[in-house]
Design a protein around this motif. Structure first.
Motif, mmCIF file in Angstrom:
data_model
loop_
_atom_site.group_PDB
_atom_site.id
_atom_site.type_symbol
_atom_site.label_atom_id
_atom_site.label_comp_id
_atom_site.label_asym_id
_atom_site.label_seq_id
_atom_site.Cartn_x
_atom_site.Cartn_y
_atom_site.Cartn_z
ATOM 1 N N THR A 53 -1.463 -14.099 -3.786
ATOM 2 C CA THR A 53 -1.218 -13.360 -2.546
ATOM 3 C C THR A 53 0.221 -12.849 -2.500
ATOM 4 O O THR A 53 0.471 -11.708 -2.095
ATOM 5 C CB THR A 53 -1.513 -14.245 -1.318
ATOM 6 O OG1 THR A 53 -2.882 -14.660 -1.355
ATOM 7 C CG2 THR A 53 -1.264 -13.488 -0.019
ATOM 8 N N CYS A 54 1.161 -13.685 -2.936
ATOM 9 C CA CYS A 54 2.572 -13.260 -2.997
ATOM 10 C C CYS A 54 2.730 -12.083 -3.965
ATOM 11 O O CYS A 54 3.445 -11.118 -3.665
ATOM 12 C CB CYS A 54 3.460 -14.418 -3.433
ATOM 13 S SG CYS A 54 3.634 -15.713 -2.189
ATOM 14 N N LEU A 55 2.052 -12.156 -5.105
ATOM 15 C CA LEU A 55 2.120 -11.069 -6.086
ATOM 16 C C LEU A 55 1.538 -9.780 -5.501
ATOM 17 O O LEU A 55 2.051 -8.681 -5.760
ATOM 18 C CB LEU A 55 1.354 -11.453 -7.354
ATOM 19 C CG LEU A 55 1.948 -12.595 -8.195
ATOM 20 C CD1 LEU A 55 1.025 -12.926 -9.359
ATOM 21 C CD2 LEU A 55 3.332 -12.225 -8.717
ATOM 22 N N ALA A 56 0.472 -9.920 -4.701
ATOM 23 C CA ALA A 56 -0.147 -8.748 -4.074
ATOM 24 C C ALA A 56 0.776 -8.146 -3.020
ATOM 25 O O ALA A 56 0.927 -6.920 -2.924
ATOM 26 C CB ALA A 56 -1.488 -9.133 -3.456
ATOM 27 N N VAL A 60 3.194 -6.635 -7.188
ATOM 28 C CA VAL A 60 3.250 -6.973 -8.614
ATOM 29 C C VAL A 60 1.865 -6.805 -9.230
ATOM 30 O O VAL A 60 1.726 -6.378 -10.376
ATOM 31 C CB VAL A 60 3.766 -8.419 -8.824
ATOM 32 C CG1 VAL A 60 3.735 -8.790 -10.308
ATOM 33 C CG2 VAL A 60 5.170 -8.559 -8.266
ATOM 34 N N GLY A 61 0.849 -7.147 -8.458
ATOM 35 C CA GLY A 61 -0.531 -6.975 -8.907
ATOM 36 C C GLY A 61 -1.206 -5.862 -8.131
ATOM 37 O O GLY A 61 -0.944 -5.677 -6.933
ATOM 38 N N LYS A 62 -2.045 -5.085 -8.796
ATOM 39 C CA LYS A 62 -2.729 -3.963 -8.159
ATOM 40 C C LYS A 62 -3.969 -4.456 -7.426
ATOM 41 O O LYS A 62 -4.933 -4.911 -8.045
ATOM 42 C CB LYS A 62 -3.113 -2.919 -9.215
ATOM 43 C CG LYS A 62 -3.677 -1.643 -8.612
ATOM 44 C CD LYS A 62 -4.021 -0.638 -9.712
ATOM 45 C CE LYS A 62 -4.646 0.617 -9.104
ATOM 46 N NZ LYS A 62 -5.062 1.575 -10.158
ATOM 47 N N LEU A 63 -3.937 -4.387 -6.091
ATOM 48 C CA LEU A 63 -5.046 -4.872 -5.271
ATOM 49 C C LEU A 63 -5.420 -3.796 -4.252
ATOM 50 O O LEU A 63 -4.686 -3.549 -3.297
ATOM 51 C CB LEU A 63 -4.658 -6.171 -4.557
ATOM 52 C CG LEU A 63 -5.732 -6.838 -3.695
ATOM 53 C CD1 LEU A 63 -6.876 -7.332 -4.559
ATOM 54 C CD2 LEU A 63 -5.143 -7.999 -2.899
ATOM 55 N N ASN A 64 -6.560 -3.153 -4.464
ATOM 56 C CA ASN A 64 -7.037 -2.136 -3.534
ATOM 57 C C ASN A 64 -8.562 -2.155 -3.532
ATOM 58 O O ASN A 64 -9.208 -1.500 -4.343
ATOM 59 C CB ASN A 64 -6.516 -0.746 -3.932
ATOM 60 C CG ASN A 64 -6.975 0.326 -2.955
ATOM 61 O OD1 ASN A 64 -7.389 0.021 -1.835
ATOM 62 N ND2 ASN A 64 -6.938 1.573 -3.382
ATOM 63 N N LEU A 65 -9.122 -2.932 -2.608
ATOM 64 C CA LEU A 65 -10.569 -3.116 -2.568
ATOM 65 C C LEU A 65 -11.242 -2.211 -1.535
ATOM 66 O O LEU A 65 -12.457 -2.287 -1.348
ATOM 67 C CB LEU A 65 -10.896 -4.581 -2.257
ATOM 68 C CG LEU A 65 -10.388 -5.606 -3.284
ATOM 69 C CD1 LEU A 65 -10.666 -7.018 -2.813
ATOM 70 C CD2 LEU A 65 -11.012 -5.358 -4.648
ATOM 71 N N LYS A 66 -10.462 -1.371 -0.879
ATOM 72 C CA LYS A 66 -11.003 -0.496 0.167
ATOM 73 C C LYS A 66 -12.051 0.443 -0.410
ATOM 74 O O LYS A 66 -11.824 1.158 -1.387
ATOM 75 C CB LYS A 66 -9.867 0.322 0.791
ATOM 76 C CG LYS A 66 -10.293 1.080 2.040
ATOM 77 C CD LYS A 66 -9.103 1.767 2.682
ATOM 78 C CE LYS A 66 -9.545 2.527 3.931
ATOM 79 N NZ LYS A 66 -8.399 3.216 4.579
ATOM 80 N N GLY A 67 -13.232 0.433 0.204
ATOM 81 C CA GLY A 67 -14.302 1.330 -0.214
ATOM 82 C C GLY A 67 -15.083 0.868 -1.432
ATOM 83 O O GLY A 67 -16.023 1.535 -1.854
ATOM 84 N N GLU A 184 -7.614 -7.638 -9.377
ATOM 85 C CA GLU A 184 -8.605 -7.696 -8.299
ATOM 86 C C GLU A 184 -9.676 -8.733 -8.589
ATOM 87 O O GLU A 184 -10.090 -9.488 -7.702
ATOM 88 C CB GLU A 184 -9.244 -6.318 -8.105
ATOM 89 C CG GLU A 184 -8.318 -5.309 -7.448
ATOM 90 C CD GLU A 184 -8.820 -3.886 -7.508
ATOM 91 O OE1 GLU A 184 -8.231 -3.025 -6.831
ATOM 92 O OE2 GLU A 184 -9.798 -3.624 -8.259
ATOM 93 N N ARG A 185 -10.125 -8.788 -9.834
ATOM 94 C CA ARG A 185 -11.123 -9.790 -10.213
ATOM 95 C C ARG A 185 -10.555 -11.202 -10.101
ATOM 96 O O ARG A 185 -11.193 -12.109 -9.568
ATOM 97 C CB ARG A 185 -11.624 -9.521 -11.638
ATOM 98 C CG ARG A 185 -12.691 -8.432 -11.709
ATOM 99 C CD ARG A 185 -13.059 -8.073 -13.134
ATOM 100 N NE ARG A 185 -12.169 -7.067 -13.692
ATOM 101 C CZ ARG A 185 -11.731 -7.066 -14.930
ATOM 102 N NH1 ARG A 185 -12.072 -8.047 -15.765
ATOM 103 N NH2 ARG A 185 -10.943 -6.106 -15.364
#
Length: 305
Positions: A53-56, A60-67, A184-185
């Motif tokens: 969560t801190c990385l997000a 630092v980490g790519k997190l985009n789950l929208k849609g 994301e996974r």
């Protein structure tokens, strides 16, 4: 050239991930000498999820789950680590260590077979033979260990579930590698694990979470927690998810038994465990199976070119 570079990175990632897993058995022995599996898994995955969560938050980490459709991510997370960890732990508890080791060792073979209908990967008989050879190597390693306890039907069923879930993780993470980033996974996997194991851990403590506070005063426990929550969870699973983008699920699964080899080596080097001639034979046979499986891939790849 770019594809080749990606492939090499994937091989490095899968080797690194399984090497980290190999040392995790030693760290788990240390951590579980202080508390129960349910409590420790709850702490471990909460720490892992907090780090992710801190990385997000800091991008630092790519997190985009929208849609995006989340059902595939949930399926991956339920298979591994949620159901796999539960089934494996109960399976090991209800069978002998040698039997459980042999059962978990067949994951590459089951993943190979599942990849054919699920991911439409090709069936090559000699590759299946090489996968079986690595299983034979792990079986030799498992039988070389001193093992106590009997084998119960419940334990066998639990290990069958663990094998299926471990295999499906390999297959599904490859199937959806293009739809979701490795981060994301990994993030979704540990969100589910944190929720499930935190609930189980709190239940084990009868709701009194203050009972875990003395654990954080133990240096040995903290070192094991650091290794298992950061390296063996965040880093290792990210490596596996990254490798899935550049390798087939058959290839990623073929490296699973490398964990058993590293585990034996770690026990001998750091815990001064016995090393017999049969350990040596088991290691050589396991590595031979892994090497030949992936060498055959390289040959067929060159022929296609």
């Amino acid at each position: 050239m770019g594809t080749l570079s990606k492939r090499k990175k994937s091989y490095l990632a899968i080797i690194l991930g399984n090497t980290i897993f190999g040392f995790s058995f030693m760290a788990s022995k240390i951590a579980l000498s202080y508390t129960s599996p349910e409590v420790f898994l709850g702490i471990r995955f909460m720490v892992s999820f907090f780090i992710l969560t801190c990385l997000a938050i800091f991008k630092v980490g790519k997190l985009n789950l929208k849609g995006k459709k989340l059902l595939p991510l949930l399926a991956i997370g339920i298979c591994q680590p949620v159901v796999y960890f539960l089934a494996e732990n109960y399976g090991i508890k209800s069978t002998s260590s040698s039997f459980s080791g042999m059962m978990i060792g067949i994951i590459p073979v089951v993943a190979y077979l599942l990849s054919i209908p699920v991911n439409k990967e090709s069936f090559v008989p000699k590759k299946l033979v090489f996968a079986v050879i690595s299983v034979v190597g792990v079986s030799i390693l498992s039988l070389s260990e001193r093992s106590e306890g009997g084998v119960t039907l419940f334990g066998v069923l639990c290990l069958c579930v663990a094998v299926f879930c471990g295999s499906m993780f390999n297959v599904l993470t490859r199937k959806y590698a293009e739809d979701f980033t490795p981060f994301e996974r990994t993030y979704t996997m540990f969100f589910l694990a944190a929720v499930v194991f935190a609930v189980l851990g709190v239940a084990k403590l009868n709701g009194d979470v203050t009972l875990i506070l003395p654990l954080f005063a133990k240096t040995e426990f903290l070192v094991a927690l650091f290794y298992l929550s950061i390296l063996s969870s965040v880093v290792a699973f990210f490596c596996l998810n990254y490798a899935a983008g550049g390798m087939t699920s058959q290839e990623t699964a073929s490296f699973a038994n490398l964990t058993a080899v590293i585990s034996v080596a770690a026990g001998v080097i750091f815990l001064k465990e016995n090393f017999s001639i049969w350990h040596g034979v088991g290691i050589l046979v396991t590595l031979l199976g892994i090497y030949m499986f992936n060498k055959s891939d390289k040959k067929s790849e060159n022929n296609e070119r």
